[in-house]
Write a protein that holds these residues in place. Structure first.
Motif, PDB file in Angstrom:
ATOM      1  N   ASP A 111      -1.384   3.452  -4.132  1.00  0.00           N
ATOM      2  CA  ASP A 111      -2.353   4.073  -5.034  1.00  0.00           C
ATOM      3  C   ASP A 111      -1.979   5.538  -5.247  1.00  0.00           C
ATOM      4  O   ASP A 111      -1.923   6.019  -6.379  1.00  0.00           O
ATOM      5  N   VAL A 112      -1.753   6.236  -4.138  1.00  0.00           N
ATOM      6  CA  VAL A 112      -1.281   7.622  -4.181  1.00  0.00           C
ATOM      7  C   VAL A 112      -0.251   7.788  -3.073  1.00  0.00           C
ATOM      8  O   VAL A 112      -0.479   7.377  -1.934  1.00  0.00           O
ATOM      9  N   ASN A 172       1.906   8.012  -9.428  1.00  0.00           N
ATOM     10  CA  ASN A 172       1.123   8.000  -8.187  1.00  0.00           C
ATOM     11  C   ASN A 172       1.488   9.120  -7.217  1.00  0.00           C
ATOM     12  O   ASN A 172       1.291   8.998  -6.013  1.00  0.00           O
TER      13      ASN A 172
END
Length: 492
Positions: A443-444, A391
Motif C-alpha cells: 500500500d505504501v 506507493n
C-alpha cells in the motif's frame, strides 16, 4: 539455453533487378541470444515457443518473421515477450503498414464518383506538387539508408527503415486530406493516390526479404506479378524509387483489396503465455504457493498454542523478534502505473522543480513534484503519458506535498534525462507489470525497509531503449515502455 540466431542473407531480384530469382549467398550473419519472457528458452523444460509451436498458433508466419527480425539480437541479447509481440503486431503491422496499404487500395477501388473504379489515374504535375516532392525527398533518403543497411547485413536497421516509409505514407495521406481533394481538387487527389500506390509497390519490394508472403499478397492485390517486379532500370539505377508517382503506370487496374493483418487480442496473448510457460514456470508457481502456505502455517503455530495466543520463547542472547515476517523484496512490491500529466508548472518556491497534476484513473489527480526543470522543457511536460511510482510515502517538497514520483532515465554522466514513456494506447491508471513476476504491491513503501532503493539499482534502459528491471521490460497491455534516446541509462 537461449535461442541463438544465424541468418543466411540473400537479396531478391526485386531489389537488384537481376534476371535470376536470387543472387548467391554472400554473408552469414551471427547474432547474440534471444531470451524468453522472465527467463531462458529451454526445449527440455518446455519453456518458450519454438518453430513447431509457432506453426500451431493462429499467428501468421509474417507476424513471427517481422517480430523476430525487429527484435533480432544483433549486438546484444534481446528478450521475447508475448506482450511485445502483440504490441508490434497491432501497432506496427496492423495500424501502420496494413492500414496504409489498405487505405490506398480501398480508396482506389471505390466506384467512380467516390473513387477511381480500381484504375490508376494519371498524375500530371506531380513534379511540382510541394507535399509530394517533400515526401519523395524523405523516401529517397530512406531508400539509400535501407540499401546501406542491407549491404552491411544490418537486417534490423533495414527493416526499421522500410517501415519508416510506411509511416511517411500514412502522414502523407493524412496531411493531404485526399478524401477532401477528391471532391475539391481531383488533379491533386490523383497525384496523391498515384504517388501512394508507388509507395505500396515500393514497400512490397523492400519488405520481400523479411516477409515474402506479405509481398506476394500485396502484388496480388496490385494485380502484378512478383517475378516481374523491380525497382531498378536496365542500368541498375533506383531513381524510380525516389519518384514514386512514376512507379506504376496510369490505366493499370488493380485487384481486390483485402486486409493484410488482423488484430492480435490480449486474451489470445494470455492463452499463449500460459500454454508455453512450461514446467519451469509451473514449478516456480507451486514453490511460491508452498512457501506461502508453509509460512502461514508457521505463523499460525507461533500465534496460537492450545487455543491461546502466545509468543514463542527466544533463545538466550537472540535479538528481539520482529512482530511480522518481512516480505521478500520483489519488483512486484512497486506500484507503477500509467499516468497522464494534465497540467505542469514551475514550483513557486524552487527553480529546479516542476509541480504536475497527474491523472491515474482515481477520479482526482495526484500532485507530483519532479526535479526535471533543467532537463525537460515545460511544454514537453504537458498532456503526456508517463510511468508513475504510486506507493512511495508522500513527501513535502519545498511546501508542496508530492504524492508519487515520475520515472525517468538518466545518462551515465547524468547530463541527460528523459521520461519513461508508456505506449500511447496504454490505459491511464493501468498497472505496469513485469512478465514472470506476480504479486500485489505494498500500500505504501516503508522508507526504513529501503525497498525502492534496493530495487532501483536494477532498473535501467537497454540497448533497444526499452525500460527494464534487470532484463524484464516494464510492460502494459499495449506493449513495453521506452525512452527516446538514452540506452543503458539508470531509471529513477
Amino acid at each position: 539455453m537461449c535461442m541463438h540466431f544465424s541468418f543466411q542473407v540473400m537479396f531478391p531480384s526485386t531489389l537488384l533487378g537481376t534476371g535470376e530469382n536470387w543472387t548467391l549467398m554472400k554473408t552469414i550473419s551471427v547474432t547474440e541470444y534471444l531470451n524468453y519472457e522472465a527467463g531462458k528458452f529451454s526445449k527440455s523444460k518446455g519453456v518458450g515457443v519454438f518453430g513447431n509451436d509457432a506453426k500451431d498458433t493462429n499467428i501468421p508466419v509474417e507476424v513471427w518473421r517481422y517480430y523476430l527480425l525487429t527484435n533480432r539480437p544483433e549486438v546484444s541479447d534481446t528478450l521475447f515477450t508475448w506482450s511485445d509481440l502483440q504490441a508490434k503486431s497491432n501497432s506496427e503491422l496492423l495500424n501502420n503498414l496494413g492500414n496504409f496499404i489498405n487505405r490506398v487500395l480501398s480508396f482506389l477501388a471505390k466506384p467512380p464518383g467516390s473513387g477511381y473504379g480500381s484504375v490508376i489515374p494519371d498524375a500530371p504535375g506531380a513534379d511540382s506538387h510541394p507535399l509530394t516532392n517533400k515526401l519523395a525527398e524523405e523516401v529517397g533518403k530512406y531508400v539509400d539508408q535501407y540499401l546501406e543497411a542491407m549491404e552491411k547485413v544490418k537486417l534490423k536497421q533495414g527493416l526499421k527503415t522500410a517501415m519508416s516509409i510506411s509511416s511517411e505514407g500514412n502522414a502523407y495521406l493524412q496531411e493531404s486530406q485526399f478524401w477532401r481533394l477528391y471532391k475539391e481538387d481531383q488533379p491533386s487527389c490523383s497525384i496523391v493516390v498515384k504517388t501512394s500506390l508507388g509507395l505500396v509497390y515500393l514497400l512490397a519490394c523492400l519488405l520481400e526479404p523479411f516477409m515474402p508472403s506479405f509481398s506476394v499478397e500485396v502484388f496480388k492485390q496490385l494485380n502484378l506479378s512478383p517475378e516481374q517486379a523491380s525497382l531498378c532500370d536496365e542500368k541498375g539505377d533506383m531513381d524510380k524509387a525516389k519518384r514514386p508517382w512514376e512507379i506504376l503506370p496510369a490505366g493499370h487496374k488493380i485487384g481486390t483489396p483485402e486486409p493484410l493483418f488482423k488484430e492480435l487480442k490480449i486474451e489470445e496473448v494470455e492463452d499463449y503465455r500460459k500454454k508455453f510457460a512450461g514446467s519451469q514456470a509451473d514449478r516456480l508457481e507451486r514453490e511460491e504457493v508452498e512457501k506461502a502456505s508453509k509460512l502461514a502455517e508457521e505463523l499460525k503455530k507461533k500465534a496460537t498454542v492450545g487455543g491461546k495466543k502466545q509468543q514463542a520463547k527466544k533463545p538466550a542472547g537472540e535479538a528481539k523478534s520482529r512482530g511480522a515476517v518481512e516480505p521478500e523484496i520483489s519488483i512486484t512490491r512497486l506500484d507503477i502505473r500509467v499516468g497522464l500529466i494534465k497540467k505542469a508548472q514551475k514550483h513557486p518556491d524552487a527553480d529546479s522543480l516542476y509541480v504536475e497534476e497527474i491523472d491515474l484513473g482515481e477520479g482526482d489527480c495526484r500532485t507530483v513534484v519532479s526535479g526535471l526543470v533543467k532537463y525537460i522543457p515545460l511544454e514537453e511536460m504537458q498532456n503526456r503519458k508517463v510511468c508513475i511510482l504510486c506507493n512511495l510515502k508522500p513527501a513535502n517538497m519545498r511546501g508542496v506535498k508530492s504524492e508519487a514520483m515520475v520515472l525517468a532515465a538518466s545518462s551515465s554522466d547524468h547530463t541527460k534525462v528523459e521520461l519513461v514513456d508508456p505506449p500511447q494506447s496504454a490505459v491511464v491508471g493501468e498497472r505496469v507489470t513485469f512478465p514472470g513476476f506476480e504479486g500485489e504491491p505494498d500500500d505504501v513503501l516503508n522508507p526504513k525497509k529501503k525497498v525502492w532503493e534496493t530495487l532501483q539499482v536494477d532498473l535501467q534502459t537497454n540497448s533497444d531503449l526499452v525500460a527494464c528491471y534487470k532484463d524484464i521490460p516494464l510492460t502494459t497491455s499495449a506493449g513495453v515502455c521506452k525512452v527516446a534516446t538514452i540506452s543503458n541509462g539508470s531509471i529513477r
